[in-house]
Design a protein around this motif. Structure first.
Motif, PDB file in Angstrom:
ATOM      1  N   GLU A  43      37.654  22.393   8.458  1.00  0.00           N
ATOM      2  CA  GLU A  43      37.771  23.818   8.760  1.00  0.00           C
ATOM      3  C   GLU A  43      37.958  24.061  10.254  1.00  0.00           C
ATOM      4  N   GLY A  44      37.250  23.301  11.075  1.00  0.00           N
ATOM      5  CA  GLY A  44      37.395  23.443  12.516  1.00  0.00           C
ATOM      6  C   GLY A  44      38.789  23.108  12.982  1.00  0.00           C
ATOM      7  N   ARG A  45      39.346  22.030  12.466  1.00  0.00           N
ATOM      8  CA  ARG A  45      40.692  21.623  12.879  1.00  0.00           C
ATOM      9  C   ARG A  45      41.759  22.513  12.269  1.00  0.00           C
ATOM     10  N   ALA A  46      41.466  23.129  11.130  1.00  0.00           N
ATOM     11  CA  ALA A  46      42.419  24.092  10.560  1.00  0.00           C
ATOM     12  C   ALA A  46      42.558  25.291  11.488  1.00  0.00           C
ATOM     13  N   ALA A  47      41.452  25.681  12.100  1.00  0.00           N
ATOM     14  CA  ALA A  47      41.469  26.818  13.015  1.00  0.00           C
ATOM     15  C   ALA A  47      41.913  26.428  14.417  1.00  0.00           C
ATOM     16  N   ARG A  48      41.583  25.191  14.805  1.00  0.00           N
ATOM     17  CA  ARG A  48      41.893  24.717  16.163  1.00  0.00           C
ATOM     18  C   ARG A  48      42.247  23.231  16.082  1.00  0.00           C
ATOM     19  N   PRO A  49      43.519  22.910  15.893  1.00  0.00           N
ATOM     20  CA  PRO A  49      43.942  21.531  15.648  1.00  0.00           C
ATOM     21  C   PRO A  49      43.495  20.501  16.683  1.00  0.00           C
ATOM     22  N   ALA A  50      43.342  20.894  17.923  1.00  0.00           N
ATOM     23  CA  ALA A  50      42.950  19.943  18.973  1.00  0.00           C
ATOM     24  C   ALA A  50      41.436  19.826  19.128  1.00  0.00           C
ATOM     25  N   LEU A  51      40.688  20.425  18.228  1.00  0.00           N
ATOM     26  CA  LEU A  51      39.224  20.394  18.303  1.00  0.00           C
ATOM     27  C   LEU A  51      38.707  18.961  18.328  1.00  0.00           C
ATOM     28  N   GLU A  52      37.861  18.651  19.300  1.00  0.00           N
ATOM     29  CA  GLU A  52      37.214  17.342  19.360  1.00  0.00           C
ATOM     30  C   GLU A  52      35.845  17.452  18.727  1.00  0.00           C
ATOM     31  N   THR A  53      35.524  16.491  17.881  1.00  0.00           N
ATOM     32  CA  THR A  53      34.246  16.513  17.180  1.00  0.00           C
ATOM     33  C   THR A  53      33.534  15.189  17.357  1.00  0.00           C
ATOM     34  N   GLY A  54      32.216  15.225  17.324  1.00  0.00           N
ATOM     35  CA  GLY A  54      31.435  14.008  17.460  1.00  0.00           C
ATOM     36  C   GLY A  54      30.017  14.229  17.003  1.00  0.00           C
ATOM     37  N   VAL A  55      29.250  13.170  17.078  1.00  0.00           N
ATOM     38  CA  VAL A  55      27.849  13.231  16.682  1.00  0.00           C
ATOM     39  C   VAL A  55      27.023  12.510  17.735  1.00  0.00           C
ATOM     40  N   CYS A  56      25.826  13.008  17.947  1.00  0.00           N
ATOM     41  CA  CYS A  56      24.907  12.412  18.898  1.00  0.00           C
ATOM     42  C   CYS A  56      23.578  12.161  18.203  1.00  0.00           C
ATOM     43  N   GLY A  57      22.971  11.034  18.480  1.00  0.00           N
ATOM     44  CA  GLY A  57      21.668  10.718  17.898  1.00  0.00           C
ATOM     45  C   GLY A  57      21.675   9.345  17.273  1.00  0.00           C
ATOM     46  N   GLU A  58      20.633   9.037  16.547  1.00  0.00           N
ATOM     47  CA  GLU A  58      20.493   7.712  15.947  1.00  0.00           C
ATOM     48  C   GLU A  58      21.627   7.394  14.977  1.00  0.00           C
ATOM     49  N   HIS A  59      22.180   8.422  14.329  1.00  0.00           N
ATOM     50  CA  HIS A  59      23.297   8.194  13.415  1.00  0.00           C
ATOM     51  C   HIS A  59      24.494   7.586  14.127  1.00  0.00           C
ATOM     52  N   GLY A  60      24.648   7.886  15.393  1.00  0.00           N
ATOM     53  CA  GLY A  60      25.761   7.352  16.162  1.00  0.00           C
ATOM     54  C   GLY A  60      25.684   5.862  16.397  1.00  0.00           C
ATOM     55  N   GLY A  61      24.536   5.252  16.144  1.00  0.00           N
ATOM     56  CA  GLY A  61      24.375   3.810  16.302  1.00  0.00           C
ATOM     57  C   GLY A  61      24.130   3.085  14.992  1.00  0.00           C
ATOM     58  N   ASP A  62      24.214   3.793  13.886  1.00  0.00           N
ATOM     59  CA  ASP A  62      24.024   3.190  12.567  1.00  0.00           C
ATOM     60  C   ASP A  62      25.375   2.741  12.019  1.00  0.00           C
ATOM     61  N   SER A  78      27.754   9.186  19.738  1.00  0.00           N
ATOM     62  CA  SER A  78      26.903   8.981  20.899  1.00  0.00           C
ATOM     63  C   SER A  78      25.538   8.567  20.379  1.00  0.00           C
ATOM     64  N   CYS A  79      24.870   7.675  21.092  1.00  0.00           N
ATOM     65  CA  CYS A  79      23.579   7.192  20.611  1.00  0.00           C
ATOM     66  C   CYS A  79      22.738   6.715  21.794  1.00  0.00           C
ATOM     67  N   SER A  80      21.529   6.293  21.492  1.00  0.00           N
ATOM     68  CA  SER A  80      20.648   5.786  22.541  1.00  0.00           C
ATOM     69  C   SER A  80      21.223   4.480  23.107  1.00  0.00           C
ATOM     70  N   PRO A  81      20.926   4.184  24.358  1.00  0.00           N
ATOM     71  CA  PRO A  81      21.529   3.028  25.032  1.00  0.00           C
ATOM     72  C   PRO A  81      21.394   1.703  24.287  1.00  0.00           C
ATOM     73  N   PHE A  82      20.252   1.451  23.673  1.00  0.00           N
ATOM     74  CA  PHE A  82      20.084   0.157  23.018  1.00  0.00           C
ATOM     75  C   PHE A  82      20.948   0.013  21.769  1.00  0.00           C
TER      76      PHE A  82
END
Length: 105
Positions: A43-62, A78-82
């Motif tokens: 839905e975000g890209r339908a409204a704005r095709p160049a939309l950048e999306t991401g996730v931050c947190g422990e899920h980003g390192g799983d 994005s995730c914690s350094p380790f």
């Protein structure tokens, strides 16, 4: 509920009793939250095709979550350094696994 409120208090009992197969604070629930991520990206890209999306947190390192996010079309994790080495490795694997099958974003 928030991780700060439940992890030390009662969440381990939920895992022990099988209420959750895995901690939703560590790996993405593909059927619930994952579906919402897919809808948001589409839905975000339908409204704005160049939309950048991401996730931050422990899920980003799983590893499993990184593959899911790649398939859902997220641009970054994005995730914690380790957890960065695992995230980078899995992002590369996800990109190779999906090469030629979808938009490279």
């Amino acid at each position: 509920f928030s991780r700060d409120d439940v992890e030390a208090a009662f969440f381990s009992a939920y895992l022990d009793k099988g209420v959750f197969a895995a901690s939703p604070f560590e790996t993405i629930d593909r059927e619930g939250v994952g579906r919402l991520v897919e809808i948001a990206v589409a839905e975000g890209r339908a409204a704005r095709p160049a939309l950048e999306t991401g996730v931050c947190g422990e899920h980003g390192g799983d590893p499993e979550s990184v593959h899911f996010f790649h398939g859902a079309g997220l641009d970054y994790v994005s995730c914690s350094p380790f957890r960065v080495p695992v995230a980078r490795l899995e992002a590369g694997r996800a990109a190779l696994d999906g090469a030629g099958t979808r938009d490279s974003r």
